[in-house]
Design a protein around this motif. Structure first.
Motif, short mmCIF file in Angstrom:
data_model
loop_
_atom_site.label_atom_id
_atom_site.label_comp_id
_atom_site.label_asym_id
_atom_site.label_seq_id
_atom_site.Cartn_x
_atom_site.Cartn_y
_atom_site.Cartn_z
N PHE A 129 0.92 -1.13 0.13
CA PHE A 129 -0.04 0.10 -0.06
C PHE A 129 0.78 1.47 0.06
O PHE A 129 1.76 1.48 1.15
CB PHE A 129 -1.01 0.07 1.20
N SER B 35 0.60 4.31 0.84
CA SER B 35 0.53 5.26 1.92
C SER B 35 1.36 4.53 3.14
O SER B 35 1.69 5.59 3.91
CB SER B 35 -0.96 5.55 2.25
N HIS B 36 1.74 3.31 3.05
CA HIS B 36 2.42 2.84 4.47
C HIS B 36 3.83 2.83 3.80
O HIS B 36 4.54 1.93 3.67
CB HIS B 36 1.97 1.50 4.99
N HIS C 289 6.06 -0.38 2.85
CA HIS C 289 6.02 -0.61 1.35
C HIS C 289 7.32 -0.57 0.91
O HIS C 289 7.65 -1.46 0.17
CB HIS C 289 5.21 0.76 0.70
N TYR D 199 -7.73 6.13 0.05
CA TYR D 199 -6.77 5.91 1.26
C TYR D 199 -7.33 5.25 2.38
O TYR D 199 -6.92 4.66 3.21
CB TYR D 199 -5.97 7.04 1.30
N ASP D 200 -8.54 6.19 2.86
CA ASP D 200 -9.12 5.51 4.01
C ASP D 200 -9.71 4.01 4.20
O ASP D 200 -9.63 3.35 5.04
CB ASP D 200 -10.30 6.58 4.50
N ARG E 74 -6.51 1.61 4.39
CA ARG E 74 -6.19 1.89 5.87
C ARG E 74 -6.98 0.91 6.80
O ARG E 74 -6.52 0.56 7.83
CB ARG E 74 -5.97 3.51 6.24
N ASP E 75 -8.30 1.15 6.43
CA ASP E 75 -9.11 0.45 7.45
C ASP E 75 -9.42 -0.86 7.27
O ASP E 75 -9.40 -1.82 8.30
CB ASP E 75 -10.55 1.14 7.39
N ASP F 230 -2.14 -6.32 8.08
CA ASP F 230 -0.66 -6.68 7.61
C ASP F 230 -0.24 -8.08 8.18
O ASP F 230 -0.43 -8.31 9.24
CB ASP F 230 0.09 -5.67 8.23
#
Length: 288
Positions: free
Chosen positions: A173, A175-176, A180, A211-212, A215-216, A220
Motif C-alpha cells: 500500500f 501510503s504505508h 511499502h 486511502y481511508d 487503511r481501514d 498486515d
C-alpha cells in the motif's frame, strides 16, 4: 554496486505530472528507497514501464529506462535482464496495463521466474483515460462506460501469479511508506520473479477504493505470528480469502530456481557495438 547511494540519487529533474495526492508518488518513493537500501545505484538499474499513469515513472526516476507500449513492459524487462543479468531490472505498470492487455505476458513472465521485480500500481480504475473500469474494479463500480458496474468478478492478480507458479507474491500500500519500502526490498532481494501488487489510490476518479478504505481494511501479515509465507496452502488461503485483503509477502518459494540459474544465463550480452562514439553511454544516462 554502490554502498553509499541515497534514494534521492534516483530522482530525476523531471517533475511528475500526476494529480496531487496520487498514490503513485508513494509507490515510486518506495521503489527508489528500496533500490538504494539494497545497494543498487542508477548506473546498474533499468526501469521499464508501459502505458497509463504509471507509464512515465522511468522519466521521473534517474536510471536506465524505457517507456514501452501498452501491456508490453514485461517482455521488454525480460529481454533487458537476459541481455545483461548484472542489471537490477524493475518493471512498473498499472492494473490495466498489467492485468488486461498485458495479462498474457504477466502469466508467462511469472512462470519463467526471471529475476526481475514487477511493481503494479493497482488503483482499480483506468486513470489516464479518465475513469473507466479496470480488470480489478469491483463488479458494482459505476463509471461513465459501466453505469451499472462491470457486472463481472475482478481479476485476482495474486491468484493468477500463484497458479502460474509464482515464487514471490506480495501486496503493498503506497501510503504505508516504511512497510511499502520493506516489501519492495524483499522483492528485489528475492532470486526470481517478484510481484508486488501495490494499492495506489486514484484520488480523481475512484472515490470507493480510497486511502481511508485501504487503511481501514488491509491486514498486515507481519502482525500474524502464525502465518508462514513458505507454506503454499496457507498462502493460497490468504490469497483466495474473499472477506479480507492483505499486505505483505503472501508467498515465497526460495527453492525455485530462477530462469537465469536453470538456463545458465550469466554473461552480459549487451555490449556497445564497434564504432560507437566515445561517451555514448554517458549521453544515454544524461537523456534519462
Amino acid at each position: 554496486m554502490s554502498s553509499d547511494v541515497r534514494f534521492t540519487d534516483f530522482k530525476s529533474d523531471k517533475q511528475p505530472t500526476w494529480c496531487p495526492g496520487c498514490g503513485d508518488f508513494g509507490t515510486m518513493n518506495g521503489m527508489m528507497k528500496a533500490l538504494a537500501s539494497t545497494g543498487n545505484s542508477p548506473d546498474n538499474t533499468f526501469v521499464v514501464a508501459g502505458i497509463g499513469c504509471s507509464g512515465k515513472i522511468g522519466t521521473y526516476m534517474r536510471s536506465y529506462a524505457l517507456h514501452g507500449v501498452h501491456g508490453r513492459a514485461l517482455p521488454v524487462g525480460t529481454g533487458v535482464k537476459l541481455a545483461n543479468p548484472d542489471l537490477e531490472v524493475m518493471v512498473a505498470g498499472g492494473d490495466g496495463d498489467g492485468y488486461s492487455i498485458g495479462a498474457g505476458h504477466f502469466i508467462h513472465a511469472v512462470r519463467r521466474n526471471i529475476d526481475i521485480t514487477y511493481v503494479v500500481m493497482d488503483n482499480r480504475i483506468y486513470g489516464l483515460t479518465k475513469g473507466q473500469a479496470s480488470p480489478t474494479s469491483r463488479p458494482d463500480f459505476e463509471t461513465s462506460t459501466t453505469p451499472e458496474g462491470p457486472q463481472q468478478p475482478p481479476v485476482n492478480p495474486l491468484a493468477l501469479a500463484m497458479a502460474a507458479g509464482g515464487s514471490f507474491i506480495a501486496q503493498s500500500f503506497s501510503s504505508h511508506a516504511q512497510r511499502h519500502q520493506e516489501i519492495i526490498e524483499e522483492a528485489i532481494e528475492h532470486d526470481g520473479f517478484s510481484l508486488v501488487n501495490t494499492f495506489s489510490p486514484c484520488v480523481t476518479f475512484n472515490d470507493v477504493d480510497t486511502y481511508d478504505y485501504f487503511r481501514d481494511s488491509l491486514v498486515d501479515l507481519k502482525e500474524e505470528e502464525d502465518f508462514d509465507r513458505h507454506d503454499y496452502d496457507q498462502a493460497k488461503g490468504k490469497i483466495l480469502d474473499a472477506d479480507k485483503e492483505y499486505m505483505g509477502v503472501l508467498y515465497q518459494n526460495e527453492n525455485a530456481q530462477s530462469y537465469e540459474q536453470s538456463h545458465g544465463v550469466d554473461e552480459n550480452m549487451a555490449e556497445i557495438p564497434d564504432g560507437a562514439p566515445e561517451g555514448a553511454m554517458d549521453l544515454v544516462r544524461e537523456f534519462y
